[in-house]
Design an enzyme around this catalytic site. Structure first.
Site, PDB file in Angstrom:
ATOM      1  CG  HIS A 223      40.894  42.019  44.971  1.00 46.78           C
ATOM      2  ND1 HIS A 223      39.687  42.519  44.522  1.00 46.78           N
ATOM      3  CD2 HIS A 223      40.618  40.757  45.418  1.00 46.78           C
ATOM      4  CE1 HIS A 223      38.744  41.623  44.691  1.00 46.78           C
ATOM      5  NE2 HIS A 223      39.270  40.546  45.227  1.00 46.78           N
ATOM      6  CE  LYS A 225      40.315  38.990  41.132  1.00 46.04           C
ATOM      7  NZ  LYS A 225      39.704  39.883  42.144  1.00 46.04           N
ATOM      8  CG  ASP A 230      52.324  38.291  21.791  1.00 38.37           C
ATOM      9  OD1 ASP A 230      53.258  38.046  22.581  1.00 38.37           O
ATOM     10  OD2 ASP A 230      51.875  37.460  20.983  1.00 38.37           O
ATOM     11  CG  HIS A 397      33.584  36.790  42.739  1.00 38.22           C
ATOM     12  ND1 HIS A 397      34.649  37.049  41.887  1.00 38.22           N
ATOM     13  CD2 HIS A 397      34.064  36.966  43.998  1.00 38.22           C
ATOM     14  CE1 HIS A 397      35.721  37.347  42.607  1.00 38.22           C
ATOM     15  NE2 HIS A 397      35.403  37.305  43.890  1.00 38.22           N
ATOM     16  CE  LYS A 399      35.303  41.164  42.177  1.00 39.91           C
ATOM     17  NZ  LYS A 399      34.647  40.721  43.346  1.00 39.91           N
ATOM     18  CG  ASP A 404      22.844  57.865  32.838  1.00 41.85           C
ATOM     19  OD1 ASP A 404      21.904  57.539  33.592  1.00 41.85           O
ATOM     20  OD2 ASP A 404      23.517  58.889  33.007  1.00 41.85           O
TER      21      ASP A 404
END
EC number: 2.7.8.-
Length: 479
Positions: A223, A225, A230, A397, A399, A404
């Site tokens: 899952h 991404k 470089d 969508h 996450k 704090d």
């Protein structure tokens, strides 16, 4: 044999129940959590007609064999990397010990396989246009190596823009590596891959295991991404490659998501995570690049790469540790809210400590069963004192975790069992007041566009809806 005879149907029902009993025993011995084992075993015993095939797809697994195979691949990968002098991290890692905020995450140095590194630069990318403009601009300027990893790649306008750009860079002599998940990208046509390969792009599908039987295996999905250009510029977050991430799906538009652009020593960790997954898929090592020098100041960052082959449940423990570390504020956004018992208990304790606990979830479903289970957990969280919000403009969508005044985490992990125990995920933890302020501003805007779930909402829910939520919750450990 008379297939219309009642004896035939009796034998058939008996065989189905026998297979259901065998599968239930298999679930008891192999499913990682007690809740999941109970959910599968009870359904297989009492309604095997409906659950045998789903168990083959979602639950049946040679877990130990897969874990050992993955760990062996990781060991082989690190042996292959041994001659690269790949860990120039000692001096940078020492700086993390001087951070009081990072010190509150007492388990993180040992929970994460990769160290917390200083002297990084981070940039918040809000929504799809900002994210893909930055990614495409970075790839367009690549001179040596491009590493690209997504759970989903679609053959649509955005996917074809990526394809054309990668072909262009490959034609210029840049080494391009693309990794996608075979289940997440199940709709990707073979012609898309063939065009890339013919153009000199190295492209692979991440598959759990090889063999005919495992074509039904949809667990252990990758899952993550990740994009690294470089060895100088990297990207991590919640976006996949598809037009819906730019708001092109009317049912879910506008799509709300977040990515992070990062540079500095922590890119070594992003590249190592990519290398592990690429090595599993190909048994070869991609090019890995380390700059000779880094800036002398910047943000503390730690990459948390988690997966089912970890010696402990890294992703779930990260959320537990993050929640326990919060002293004043804990804000979380997730498209799916199906916490396990440990995470839910940690949230309740945070409320009792007086922490401002807020969780933002979608108001529109993309998976109705998951949405129903999430709704029931949200109602229970409200009763426990957690402030729950539904994002109203479109599908949420992103996450994101904000702890704090200094700590934030952005990446691919959801608050559900699939991210906790079944998927390969990646989160970028940052320790920096200025960046946390930017995340706070972003989330404040999100909460302003959300509706708070109240106790009245739980009472006003129709009984049929409540029944659907409770049925969905029964199978929540396997969602």
């Amino acid at each position: 044999m008379d297939y219309h005879s009642p004896y035939f149907f009796g034998y058939l029902i008996g065989v189905i129940h026998l297979l259901g009993g065998i599968a239930a025993l298999h679930a008891v011995f192999t499913v990682r959590t007690a809740q999941g084992a109970i959910a599968w075993a009870m359904s297989l015993l009492f309604i095997p007609y409906f659950t045998l095939i789903p168990y083959l797809v979602f639950g049946s697994r040679t877990f130990d064999a897969y874990i050992e195979a993955r760990r062996q691949a990781n060991r082989e990968m690190h042996v292959a990397m041994a001659d690269l002098n790949w860990r120039p991290w000692v001096e940078e890692a020492l700086a993390a010990r001087n951070s009081e905020s990072y010190g509150a995450l007492r388990a993180m140095p040992r929970l994460g396989r990769m160290p917390c590194l200083a002297n990084n630069q981070v940039r918040l990318l809000v929504d799809g246009k900002a994210t893909f403009d930055a990614i495409f601009r970075a790839i367009a300027g690549a001179r040596d190596t491009v590493l690209v990893q997504f759970f989903i790649i679609h053959d649509d306008d955005l996917g074809r823009q990526l394809q054309a750009l990668l072909l262009k860079k490959a034609a210029e002599g840049v080494k391009v590596y693309v990794l996608y998940d075979s289940v997440g990208s199940h709709a990707l046509p073979s012609a898309y891959n063939h065009t890339l390969r013919e153009g000199g792009v190295n492209i692979r599908a991440f598959a759990t295991r090889r063999g005919w039987f495992n074509r039904f295996q949809v667990n252990f999905r990758n899952h993550r991404k990740i994009v690294v250009v470089d060895g100088l510029l990297g990207f991590v977050g919640g976006h996949n490659v598809g037009d819906e991430y730019l708001g092109a799906n009317p049912k879910l538009s506008p799509w709300r998501d977040t990515h992070v652009q990062v540079s500095g020593p922590v890119l070594a960790c992003l590249q190592e995570s990519f290398a592990e997954d690429w090595f599993w898929a190909s048994r070869t090592l991609p090019p890995l690049i380390l700059p000779e020098t880094y800036p002398e100041d910047g943000v503390l960052c730690q990459v948390l790469a988690s997966g089912p082959a970890d010696p402990q449940e890294t992703c779930s423990l990260f959320f537990v540790e993050a929640i326990h570390s919060a002293r004043e504020r804990l804000w979380i956004t997730s498209p799916y809210f199906i916490p396990d018992e440990a995470v839910f208990a940690a949230l309740r304790l945070a409320v009792l400590r007086g922490v401002d606990v807020r969780i933002l979830i979608p108001s529109r479903p993309d998976h109705r069963i998951v949405y129903a289970a999430s709704s029931l957990f949200a109602f229970e969280a409200v009763r426990a004192g957690v402030r729950m919000f539904r994002f109203e403009p479109g599908f949420l969508h992103q996450k994101v975790v904000l702890i704090d005044n200094e700590i934030s985490a952005i990446g691919s992990a959801n608050l559900d069992n699939r991210s906790f125990r079944l998927n390969f995920e990646i989160m970028l933890l940052t320790v920096d007041r200025e960046f946390a302020d930017q995340v706070e501003t972003m989330l404040t805007d999100d909460f302003d566009r959300a509706r708070e779930i109240t106790a009245e909402d739980t009472r006003d829910t129709h009984r049929l809806q409540q029944l659907g939520m409770r049925i969905a919750r029964l199978i929540s450990p396997i969602l």
